[in-house]
Write a protein that holds these residues in place. Structure first.
Motif, PDB file in Angstrom:
ATOM      1  N   HIS A  62      56.996  74.849  28.783  1.00  0.00           N
ATOM      2  CA  HIS A  62      58.453  74.134  27.876  1.00  0.00           C
ATOM      3  C   HIS A  62      59.006  73.279  26.860  1.00  0.00           C
ATOM      4  O   HIS A  62      59.757  74.305  26.737  1.00  0.00           O
ATOM      5  CB  HIS A  62      58.222  72.241  28.946  1.00  0.00           C
ATOM      6  CG  HIS A  62      59.493  71.830  29.157  1.00  0.00           C
ATOM      7  ND1 HIS A  62      59.799  71.551  28.346  1.00  0.00           N
ATOM      8  CD2 HIS A  62      60.122  71.925  31.024  1.00  0.00           C
ATOM      9  CE1 HIS A  62      61.133  70.669  28.933  1.00  0.00           C
ATOM     10  NE2 HIS A  62      61.757  71.403  30.752  1.00  0.00           N
ATOM     11  N   GLU A  63      58.132  73.011  26.312  1.00  0.00           N
ATOM     12  CA  GLU A  63      58.708  72.016  25.074  1.00  0.00           C
ATOM     13  C   GLU A  63      59.276  73.602  24.164  1.00  0.00           C
ATOM     14  O   GLU A  63      60.316  73.400  23.260  1.00  0.00           O
ATOM     15  CB  GLU A  63      57.945  71.085  24.425  1.00  0.00           C
ATOM     16  CG  GLU A  63      58.745  70.200  23.498  1.00  0.00           C
ATOM     17  CD  GLU A  63      58.300  70.498  21.855  1.00  0.00           C
ATOM     18  OE1 GLU A  63      58.638  69.907  21.217  1.00  0.00           O
ATOM     19  OE2 GLU A  63      57.743  71.948  21.940  1.00  0.00           O
ATOM     20  N   PRO A  64      58.160  74.365  24.067  1.00  0.00           N
ATOM     21  CA  PRO A  64      57.607  75.076  22.798  1.00  0.00           C
ATOM     22  C   PRO A  64      58.883  76.222  23.053  1.00  0.00           C
ATOM     23  O   PRO A  64      59.224  76.757  22.379  1.00  0.00           O
ATOM     24  CB  PRO A  64      56.351  76.122  23.132  1.00  0.00           C
ATOM     25  CG  PRO A  64      55.713  74.857  23.437  1.00  0.00           C
ATOM     26  CD  PRO A  64      56.667  74.061  24.540  1.00  0.00           C
ATOM     27  N   TYR A  65      59.827  76.183  24.652  1.00  0.00           N
ATOM     28  CA  TYR A  65      60.593  77.120  24.511  1.00  0.00           C
ATOM     29  C   TYR A  65      61.846  76.432  24.483  1.00  0.00           C
ATOM     30  O   TYR A  65      63.340  77.061  24.403  1.00  0.00           O
ATOM     31  CB  TYR A  65      60.400  77.938  26.178  1.00  0.00           C
ATOM     32  CG  TYR A  65      59.323  78.197  26.005  1.00  0.00           C
ATOM     33  CD1 TYR A  65      58.922  79.606  25.232  1.00  0.00           C
ATOM     34  CD2 TYR A  65      58.241  77.766  27.000  1.00  0.00           C
ATOM     35  CE1 TYR A  65      57.807  80.355  24.921  1.00  0.00           C
ATOM     36  CE2 TYR A  65      57.191  78.672  27.111  1.00  0.00           C
ATOM     37  CZ  TYR A  65      57.085  80.107  26.510  1.00  0.00           C
ATOM     38  OH  TYR A  65      55.763  80.454  26.357  1.00  0.00           O
ATOM     39  N   ILE A  66      62.389  75.422  25.596  1.00  0.00           N
ATOM     40  CA  ILE A  66      63.454  74.796  25.740  1.00  0.00           C
ATOM     41  C   ILE A  66      63.839  73.883  24.769  1.00  0.00           C
ATOM     42  O   ILE A  66      65.277  73.658  24.617  1.00  0.00           O
ATOM     43  CB  ILE A  66      63.351  74.040  27.116  1.00  0.00           C
ATOM     44  CG1 ILE A  66      63.676  74.624  28.399  1.00  0.00           C
ATOM     45  CG2 ILE A  66      64.369  72.871  27.623  1.00  0.00           C
ATOM     46  CD1 ILE A  66      62.989  74.500  30.104  1.00  0.00           C
ATOM     47  N   ALA A  67      62.950  72.543  24.411  1.00  0.00           N
ATOM     48  CA  ALA A  67      63.516  72.167  22.606  1.00  0.00           C
ATOM     49  C   ALA A  67      63.781  73.044  21.858  1.00  0.00           C
ATOM     50  O   ALA A  67      65.095  72.935  21.666  1.00  0.00           O
ATOM     51  CB  ALA A  67      62.748  71.167  22.638  1.00  0.00           C
TER      52      ALA A  67
END
Ligand SMILES: N[C@@H](CCC(=O)N[C@@H](CS)C(=O)NCC(=O)O)C(=O)O
Length: 203
Positions: free
Chosen positions: A105-110
């Motif tokens: 999640h974080e590597p894409y959305i953040a």
């Protein structure tokens, strides 16, 4: 030494907001040390002496020890509280969603949010930005499907799994993700925001 824990962070960061939210919900007193990431404040020799990885958030315990990594920090803060409770499986289930957040999640959305909102969406980053879309939408679909049958991510109760996932999901549109059809996620936002001690992100 202040006798209180200290948190090094930048309020524009969702990873840092996880710590602010957990401290607010658990009533944990702390000293907040704001760093300006856009000015390279986490890349100085002084900061790298505390966290060689050069990233915030970073927790400094009252005894001087350091702990990096947002999800490790909120685990440290919440261990033994209602935000990290249950039997062995239930606790591992919370961790499972927190690892999902960091890897899927974080590597894409953040990072998409960082490119759009903080780098100003420069043309040179368009290919990089677009490369984030499939992974980000896959994570949103996993979340939305889970929330079709569950009010929260782990064990039917609010936990730091929700904190970890809320941090960047609720600002995913700032990175160009369209949350329009993810209605279960939007309902869950309101559920998280109605938890005792909730504070909004300052950025
Ligand atoms: N996996 C780490 C990621 C931390 C991270 O990427 N921090 C970013 C801000 S969100 C950072 O400190 N960047 C420093 C820099 O780019 O100079 C965590 O969850 O704490």
């Amino acid at each position: 030494m202040s006798g209180k824990i200290e948190v090094y962070g930048d309020s524009i960061s969702g990873n840092c907001y996880k710590i602010q939210l957990t401290c607010a919900q658990l009533g944990i007193e702390h000293v907040w040390r704001e760093l300006d990431l856009m000015q390279g404040a986490a890349r100085t020799d002084e900061f790298r002496a505390m966290n060689p990885n050069g990233k915030v958030p970073l927790l400094k315990l009252a005894d001087g020890r350091y702990l990096p990594e947002s999800n490790a920090i909120i685990y440290y803060l919440a261990d033994g509280s209602a935000l990290f409770s249950g039997d062995r499986y239930a606790r591992a289930n919370i961790l499972s969603w927190m690892f999902f957040e960091q890897y899927s999640h974080e590597p894409y959305i953040a990072t998409a949010r960082f490119i759009v909102r903080y780098l100003g969406n420069p043309p040179g980053e368009q290919a990089n930005l677009e490369s984030k879309r499939p992974g980000g939408y896959k994570a949103l679909k996993v979340m939305n499907n889970h929330l079709a049958n569950n009010d929260f991510f782990a064990n039917d109760s609010y936990s730091i799994a929700d904190t970890a996932l809320y941090a960047y999901t609720h600002v995913a549109e700032e990175g160009g993700f369209d949350l329009g059809k993810y209605t279960n996620i939007k309902t869950w936002f309101r559920r998280v925001e109605s938890q005792a001690g909730f504070i909004p992100m300052k950025a």
